[in-house]
Design a protein around this motif. Structure first.
Motif, PDB file in Angstrom:
ATOM      1  N   GLY B  15      24.701  69.520  95.315  1.00  7.92           N
ATOM      2  CA  GLY B  15      23.605  68.687  94.820  1.00  7.92           C
ATOM      3  C   GLY B  15      22.930  67.868  95.905  1.00  7.92           C
ATOM      4  N   SER B  17      21.369  67.245  99.847  1.00  6.25           N
ATOM      5  CA  SER B  17      20.572  68.042 100.778  1.00  6.25           C
ATOM      6  C   SER B  17      21.397  68.335 102.028  1.00  6.25           C
ATOM      7  CB  SER B  17      19.301  67.291 101.173  1.00  6.25           C
ATOM      8  OG  SER B  17      18.432  67.184 100.084  1.00  6.25           O
ATOM      9  N   ARG B  60      13.661  75.948  97.883  1.00  5.36           N
ATOM     10  CA  ARG B  60      14.570  74.870  98.278  1.00  5.36           C
ATOM     11  C   ARG B  60      14.667  74.689  99.789  1.00  5.36           C
ATOM     12  NH1 ARG B  60      19.832  75.243  97.284  1.00  5.36           N
ATOM     13  NH2 ARG B  60      19.885  77.498  96.996  1.00  5.36           N
ATOM     14  N   ASP B  78      19.125  70.309  97.127  1.00  5.62           N
ATOM     15  CA  ASP B  78      20.001  70.606  95.994  1.00  5.62           C
ATOM     16  C   ASP B  78      20.993  71.720  96.360  1.00  5.62           C
ATOM     17  OD1 ASP B  78      19.554  71.934  92.617  1.00  5.62           O
ATOM     18  OD2 ASP B  78      21.068  70.566  93.415  1.00  5.62           O
ATOM     19  N   GLN B  80      23.889  74.239  96.751  1.00  3.00           N
ATOM     20  CA  GLN B  80      24.815  74.811  95.773  1.00  3.00           C
ATOM     21  C   GLN B  80      26.010  75.442  96.488  1.00  3.00           C
ATOM     22  OE1 GLN B  80      24.053  74.486  92.332  1.00  3.00           O
ATOM     23  NE2 GLN B  80      22.557  73.112  93.318  1.00  3.00           N
TER      24      GLN B  80
END
Lengths: 113, 109
Positions: B15, B17, B60, B78, B80
């Protein structure tokens, strides 16, 4: 397209033996590259071809290494004789134009014992 | 070859950066790339930037280029767990490119 195809995926051989790695580039790509990846040295460019002609082989470690590209759809990297320090993952990549980057194969993991 | 340097490791929480940095020495570089390598696989091209650009955004991913300082960065928003991999920057001209040593990104759940 199936992408860049390399064979074999894994190769274990004894020191002194000849090893041949194979690569089929993406159809229509006019440049082909051989890289070697090790923990110590990272990714090293060994040689690259443009339109089947070797352009720069300054990265080939020594005379034991040789590469050929007899036609647009096939290339080989040969090591003769092989030594334990040749153990690495060898990648083949092809490209159409530099702007699009390279497409890499899945690599051949070579272990020389 | 030319020097391309990256830090070896980066660890972030899911979540957050991620920012992966790269410096290079060749001021004549025309193209700069980011590749992703997952375990047991080859390198996959993520994005590229021309040397006359200073920023490029792709979903992203945000690439920043400071040509004066020869510094390239990749920001993943974000982040993952599926982003866990080794990230390589590469720079060069025409058909000869030099790769950094790769930054291993670890994403903690």
């Amino acid at each position: 397209d199936a992408g860049v195809i390399q064979s074999p995926r894994h190769e274990v051989t004894e020191m002194g033996q000849e090893v041949t790695l194979r690569c089929k580039p993406i159809s229509g790509h006019n440049s082909l590259f051989w890289y070697r990846q090790t923990m110590m040295r990272g990714l090293e460019l060994l040689i690259y071809f443009n339109n089947n002609v070797p352009i720069d082989d300054s990265g080939m470690p020594e005379d034991r290494f040789s590469a050929k590209m007899p036609n647009a759809s096939f290339s080989t990297l040969k090591i003769q004789p092989s030594e334990p320090r040749d153990s690495a993952v060898y990648f083949c990549a092809s490209s159409l134009q530099a702007i699009y980057g390279y497409t890499f194969g899945s690599g051949t993991r070579l272990t020389v014992v | 070859g030319e020097d391309v340097e990256q830090s070896l490791f980066l660890s972030v929480r899911e979540g957050d950066s991620s920012v992966i940095n790269c410096t290079y020495t060749d001021s004549s570089s025309t193209y700069l790339y980011w590749y992703k390598q997952e375990p047991g696989a080859g390198l996959q091209l993520l994005t590229y930037i021309f040397s006359n650009m200073d920023m490029k955004q792709d979903q992203r991913l945000t690439v920043l280029l400071n040509k004066k300082d020869k510094h390239l960065s990749l920001r993943i928003a974000d982040t993952q767990t599926g982003d866990s991999a080794i990230y390589f920057c590469a720079e060069g001209n025409f058909n000869k490119f030099y790769f950094g040593s790769g930054t291993k990104l670890n994403v903690k759940p």
